[in-house]
Design an enzyme around this catalytic site. Structure first.
Site, short mmCIF file in Angstrom:
data_model
loop_
_atom_site.label_atom_id
_atom_site.label_comp_id
_atom_site.label_asym_id
_atom_site.label_seq_id
_atom_site.Cartn_x
_atom_site.Cartn_y
_atom_site.Cartn_z
N ASN A 68 0.88 -1.26 -0.08
CA ASN A 68 -0.06 -0.02 0.10
C ASN A 68 0.81 1.37 -0.03
O ASN A 68 1.26 1.66 0.91
CB ASN A 68 -0.96 -0.19 1.16
N PRO A 69 1.19 1.81 -1.06
CA PRO A 69 2.03 3.24 -1.20
C PRO A 69 1.03 4.27 -1.01
O PRO A 69 1.67 5.63 -1.78
CB PRO A 69 2.46 2.98 -2.73
N GLU A 70 -0.22 4.33 -0.63
CA GLU A 70 -0.97 5.42 -0.67
C GLU A 70 -0.47 6.68 -0.19
O GLU A 70 -0.66 7.93 -0.43
CB GLU A 70 -2.42 5.11 -0.08
N THR A 71 0.38 6.80 0.88
CA THR A 71 0.74 7.98 1.76
C THR A 71 1.60 8.65 0.65
O THR A 71 1.85 9.95 0.76
CB THR A 71 1.53 7.76 2.97
N LEU A 127 1.14 9.12 -2.22
CA LEU A 127 0.19 9.78 -3.24
C LEU A 127 -0.70 10.95 -2.47
O LEU A 127 -1.61 11.48 -3.00
CB LEU A 127 -0.89 8.79 -3.94
#
Length: 249
Positions: A130-133, A135
Site C-alpha cells: 500500500n503506497p497510498e501515503t 500519493l
C-alpha cells in the site's frame, strides 16, 4: 457454465463458483468506478445465490491500485461515501468463501481487494502493498484494519507508514499469502481450493465463515448457536452416517 464479458470484470459462472477476472489491461487492471459498480452487481448476485468467488487479474497483474486519474478528482464527499470501501466490505461479507489469486502487482486498492478475500494465493512474481501515503492519501478501503489482523500490528504499521511493497517470499513468510504457484498454474490452483471447499457441506462452510468474521466478543456464543443449527441439519446426519458406514467396511 456460462461466460459473460462484463468489462472491466469478465465473469465466468459455474454451478458452485464464480470466477471474476479484473480486466483493464491498458491501466494494469486499475480499479475504477465501473469496476466498483460491477463488483456491487456481482456481490448482489452472490448474496442471492451463494457460491464460491475466485478473484483474479488478467495479463499477469491482479490490480495495480485504484484508478489514480479518478482519485485525483475526488473530494471529501467522495471519501465519506467510501466508494471502494463499501464494495470491498461487501466482498468480505459474502456468504461463501472468496479466493484471491494474485499474479504480479496487487497495490493500493488492488491489495485492499485481496485483503478482503478469505484465502490468498499468489505467484513468485507477486508484489503486494500500500503506497497510498506517497500519493497524499491513506489506505482507507480496508488496509488499516484488515492488514493488522493479517500480519500483526507492527508489520502492518511498517507497510502502511513506509509504503513497503512485499515480494512473494515475504508475503508468504508474513502469512499474507498462503502459497505460491507458477503463473500458468495459478487459476488451476484456485479451482483446486474451490473444489475442496465445494466438497464440504455448503451450510457448514457458510457458518464457518460467519464465525470467522465475528468479533472476538461474540465467541463462543455465536459458534454454539451456529453449531446448534447444524446439529439439526439432515445433511449433518447424512454425512456422518456415510462416514461411519464407510469406516465399518
Amino acid at each position: 457454465m456460462s461466460v459473460t464479458p462484463e468489462l472491466p470484470l469478465v465473469i465466468e459462472r459455474r454451478a458452485d463458483r464464480v470466477v471474476a477476472t479484473l480486466s483493464r489491461p491498458a491501466v494494469r487492471n486499475a480499479i475504477d468506478q465501473r469496476t466498483i459498480d460491477r463488483l456491487h452487481e456481482l456481490c448482489a448476485e452472490l448474496e442471492r445465490s451463494p457460491r464460491i468467488l475466485i478473484l483474479i487479474g488478467a495479463d499477469g497483474v491482479f490490480a495495480s491500485g485504484a484508478d489514480v486519474a479518478q482519485l485525483r478528482e475526488r473530494r471529501a464527499g467522495d471519501a465519506r461515501r467510501g466508494i471502494n470501501t463499501r464494495a470491498f466490505q461487501r466482498v468480505r461479507n459474502l456468504p461463501m468463501p472468496v479466493i484471491a489469486a494474485i499474479d504480479g502487482h496487487a497495490l493500493g486498492g488492488g491489495a485492499e481487494l485481496a485483503y478482503a478475500a478469505d484465502i490468498r494465493i499468489g505467484t513468485p512474481r507477486l508484489q503486494i502493498g500500500n503506497p497510498e501515503t506517497g500519493l497524499g492519501i491513506i489506505a482507507a478501503a480496508g488496509a488499516t484494519w484488515r492488514l493488522r489482523e493479517l500480519v500483526g500490528e507492527g508489520r502492518a504499521a511498517e507497510m502502511l507508514l513506509t509504503g513497503r511493497i512485499l515480494d512473494a517470499a515475504t508475503a508468504v513468510d508474513w502469512g499474507l499469502v498462503s502459497s505460491l504457484f507458477e503463473p500458468g498454474d495459478l487459476l488451476a490452483a484456485a479451482h483446486a481450493l474451490a473444489d475442496r471447499i465445494a466438497r464440504n457441506d455448503p451450510l457448514a462452510t457458510r457458518h464457518t465463515k460467519t464465525a470467522l468474521l465475528a468479533p472476538p466478543a461474540a465467541h463462543p456464543d455465536i459458534d454454539l448457536e451456529l453449531q446448534a443449527e447444524l446439529f439439526e441439519s439432515p445433511e449433518k446426519y447424512r454425512r456422518m452416517t456415510a462416514f461411519l458406514e464407510g469406516r465399518g467396511r
